[in-house]
Design a protein around this motif. Structure first.
Motif: not given
Length: 153
Positions: A9-28
């Motif tokens: 079910d990649w239409n709505a979401t896809a698993p994030l790599l830990p590095e991508a999650r960290d970068a996203f949270l930092s940018a918030l």
């Protein structure tokens, strides 16, 4: 025997790599309009341009070629057009080929007329049937324009 599952079910979401999650949270934590000239705006613009360079490096592209959109529908509508241009040169695209399990925004064909969107079948494993795609492309009438294959095909 444990049940095995394949996440498709990649239409709505896809698993994030830990590095991508960290970068996203930092940018918030960054506050500012990247189009503004004040310090906060310049800081946020720097984060965006850094991300643009990182994405470009991942796919061997120029950073100036990376465009961020708000989501799949916006991206599909921007790119999936029969009036595509390569630099200043217009390319006439006649038919769009997409997999049967592609995101609805891609399957709908952006700005292609419905009769110019061709669905490519997939195997039971959710993989594009390459023989079917090859057959469809072989039968493509280039007089109508070039074929374009989009999505996970």
């Amino acid at each position: 025997m444990p049940e095995s599952r394949i996440y498709m079910d990649w239409n709505a979401t896809a698993p994030l790599l830990p590095e991508a999650r960290d970068a996203f949270l930092s940018a918030l934590g960054a506050v500012g309009n990247p189009s503004s000239v004040h310090g906060e705006g310049r800081e946020v613009r720097g984060l965006i341009e850094s991300a643009r360079r990182d994405v470009a490096a991942l796919c061997g592209a120029q950073a100036s070629s990376v465009i961020f959109t708000s989501g799949a529908t916006e991206a599909a509508n921007m790119v999936l057009t029969p009036d595509f241009r390569m630099g200043r040169t217009p390319l006439k695209l006649g038919k769009l080929y997409v997999s049967a399990i592609e995101h609805p925004a891609v399957r709908e064909g952006g700005r292609f007329a419905r009769e110019n969107v061709c669905e490519v079948p997939v195997t039971g494993d959710g993989v594009v049937d390459c023989a079917a795609l090859e057959s469809l492309l072989s039968a493509h009438d280039r007089q109508t324009g070039l074929p374009i294959v989009a999505g996970g095909v």
